[in-house]
Design a protein around this motif. Structure first.
Motif, short mmCIF file in Angstrom:
data_model
loop_
_atom_site.label_atom_id
_atom_site.label_comp_id
_atom_site.label_asym_id
_atom_site.label_seq_id
_atom_site.Cartn_x
_atom_site.Cartn_y
_atom_site.Cartn_z
N GLY A 1 0.96 -1.18 -0.23
CA GLY A 1 -0.02 0.03 -0.10
C GLY A 1 0.85 1.24 -0.21
N ILE A 2 1.96 1.37 0.69
CA ILE A 2 2.67 2.47 0.63
C ILE A 2 3.46 2.80 -0.56
N ALA A 3 3.90 1.61 -1.32
CA ALA A 3 4.29 1.80 -2.60
C ALA A 3 3.41 2.48 -3.64
N THR A 4 2.11 2.03 -3.09
CA THR A 4 1.11 2.85 -4.17
C THR A 4 0.77 4.23 -3.86
N ILE A 5 1.14 4.82 -2.74
CA ILE A 5 0.96 6.08 -2.23
C ILE A 5 2.21 6.86 -2.64
N THR A 6 3.24 6.38 -2.61
CA THR A 6 4.61 7.15 -2.70
C THR A 6 5.32 6.82 -3.96
N THR A 7 6.08 5.59 -4.33
CA THR A 7 7.02 5.30 -5.19
C THR A 7 6.26 5.34 -6.52
N ILE A 8 5.21 4.51 -6.70
CA ILE A 8 4.47 4.26 -7.96
C ILE A 8 3.90 5.62 -8.44
N PRO A 9 3.06 6.24 -7.78
CA PRO A 9 2.57 7.80 -8.32
C PRO A 9 3.99 8.56 -8.57
N ILE A 10 4.78 8.72 -7.78
CA ILE A 10 5.96 9.53 -7.98
C ILE A 10 6.42 9.22 -9.09
N ALA A 11 6.76 7.76 -9.71
CA ALA A 11 7.49 7.49 -10.91
C ALA A 11 6.57 7.74 -12.00
N THR A 12 4.94 7.68 -11.83
CA THR A 12 4.16 7.82 -12.98
C THR A 12 4.36 9.33 -13.28
N TYR A 13 4.01 10.29 -12.16
CA TYR A 13 4.27 11.41 -12.11
C TYR A 13 5.31 12.22 -12.93
N LEU A 14 6.48 11.71 -12.75
CA LEU A 14 7.77 12.04 -13.27
C LEU A 14 7.91 11.65 -14.60
N ALA A 15 7.41 10.47 -14.93
CA ALA A 15 7.41 9.97 -16.42
C ALA A 15 6.59 10.90 -17.24
N GLY A 16 5.25 11.30 -16.67
CA GLY A 16 4.18 12.39 -17.33
C GLY A 16 4.77 13.76 -17.50
N LEU A 17 5.47 14.12 -16.40
CA LEU A 17 6.16 15.49 -16.30
C LEU A 17 7.16 15.65 -17.43
N PHE A 18 7.87 14.73 -17.39
CA PHE A 18 9.09 14.81 -18.70
C PHE A 18 8.87 14.14 -19.95
#
Length: 385
Positions: A138-155
């Motif tokens: 659950g913590i990964a779905t809060i932090t690392t997975i959305p952060i990774a997705t966000y950075l991929a979309g941002l750049f």
């Protein structure tokens, strides 16, 4: 000390889940980059899960006598290499190959982390320690997975997702090496004792339940980003925020489930499963982004994330004589469910579109509920005999 081991186990699962499920948020980008369909891109998830399902029990039995710290460190080292190579945008066949390599040690990591945390705990505290470790999902779905997705979309570059995965794996590896004490296995259980649980009809029924319940989750969750994009008309930034929301409520759900499991395993498992079945209908009829969509995703996360924990507790309870092997079987059947659920949904998407996935989820979850009834009947028959 026991809490420390549980929290390091939790951190290990964060690294592992970031690697396994990190592709969910970038599947549309991967499909576009490689010029393939979304269902073919989904093989990056389903192939990983299939390897876990097939190799899991054998790898866990083989590794059952090794020092637990060494196993966890070696596994995270392989996850680190996977993230680095994947971030270099290799050809699709190589990306697929490097993705499935750590899958061979995936169940070893989970089984080892759970066993290390619960080894000396009593039954009530064992569920709490397990909840801490599994909470990494659950913590990964809060932090690392959305952060990774966000950075991929941002750049606008899906490679950033794999860079995040590699960074997390490196942090976990250093933590294991520096903070985790050496944990040699005092007594290795014989292969005969471990394999003996496969002769128990009740255990097999619980394994099939795990397959169906986890499969139901990933019929839709595997295509989370594509579903929110096409059905709910969300952009990449909003999808990242929804992943974050899903994870936040999921951690809360995991905490609640951990408390309830210490009192009643079967009832808790049934409650979350029935609620998950009920959520499929409003999910199917959800339209463009609105306030109701926001609450729907929050409730979905709360109900779905604990299913990993409840499925494992439900299975391990039927095989107290070989908990690590039972845990690996749970992971294998769960990942087989991920693979089959993702693949079946892929077929429905190809024929009926992305909106059909909640209906597939409904069918898998309904079958899981029936399997719980079968297991209950088997238990009643054993008591009478």
């Amino acid at each position: 000390m026991k809490n420390k081991i549980a929290y390091i186990g939790c951190l290990s699962l964060i690294g592992m889940i970031t690697t396994e499920f990190g592709v969910i948020g970038i599947l549309p980008q991967l499909a576009k980059h490689y010029g393939i369909t979304i269902d073919k891109a989904g093989l990056l998830l389903s192939a990983y899960a299939l390897v876990v399902a097939i190799a899991g029990p054998f790898m866990t039995m083989f590794a059952s006598g090794f020092n637990r710290k060494t196993l966890m460190a070696v596994t995270m080292g392989i996850f680190l290499i996977t993230g680095i190579v994947s971030s270099l945008a290799p050809p699709f066949w190589l990306l697929m190959t490097i993705r499935v390599l750590p899958a061979f040690l995936h169940p070893v990591l989970v089984s080892t982390a759970v066993a290390a945390a619960t080894d000396t705990a009593d039954k009530q505290n064992a569920h709490k320690m397990m909840a801490i470790v599994i909470g990494g999902i659950g913590i990964a779905t809060i932090t690392t997975i959305p952060i990774a997705t966000y950075l991929a979309g941002l750049f606008n570059n899906w490679q950033f997702s794999f860079m995040v995965q590699a960074a997390i794996s490196f942090i976990v590896l250093v933590t294991i090496i520096t903070l985790l004490p050496s944990m040699p296995v005092a007594e290795k259980k014989s292969y005969r004792t471990q394999l003996g649980i496969l002769k128990k009809p009740v255990f097999i029924a619980s394994a099939l339940f795990s397959f169906l319940m986890i499969g139901s989750i990933f019929t839709t969750y595997s295509y989370f980003a594509d579903y929110l994009s096409k059905v709910n008309r969300m952009d990449e930034e909003t999808i990242s925020l929804m992943l974050l929301l899903f994870g936040v409520t999921g951690v809360l759900g995991n905490y609640v489930a951990g408390k309830l499991l210490s009192k009643q395993v079967t009832r808790t498992t049934a409650i979350f499963l029935i609620a998950l079945i009920l959520i499929t209908l409003p999910l199917y009829f959800s339209g463009p982004m609105s306030v109701s969509t926001f609450f729907l995703i929050a409730i979905w996360g709360f109900l779905q994330t604990p299913c990993f924990l409840t499925a494992q507790a439900y299975m391990i309870e039927t095989a107290p004589e070989a908990p690590e092997f039972a845990n690996s079987i749970s992971i294998s059947f769960g990942n087989l469910g991920i693979s089959v659920g993702t693949a079946v949904s892929g077929l429905f998407i190809a024929s009926y579109g992305i909106q059909s996935t909640p209906l597939v989820m409904f069918c898998f979850a309904g079958a899981a509920l029936l399997m719980m009834l079968v297991k209950k009947k088997l238990e009643t028959s054993e008591v009478k005999s």
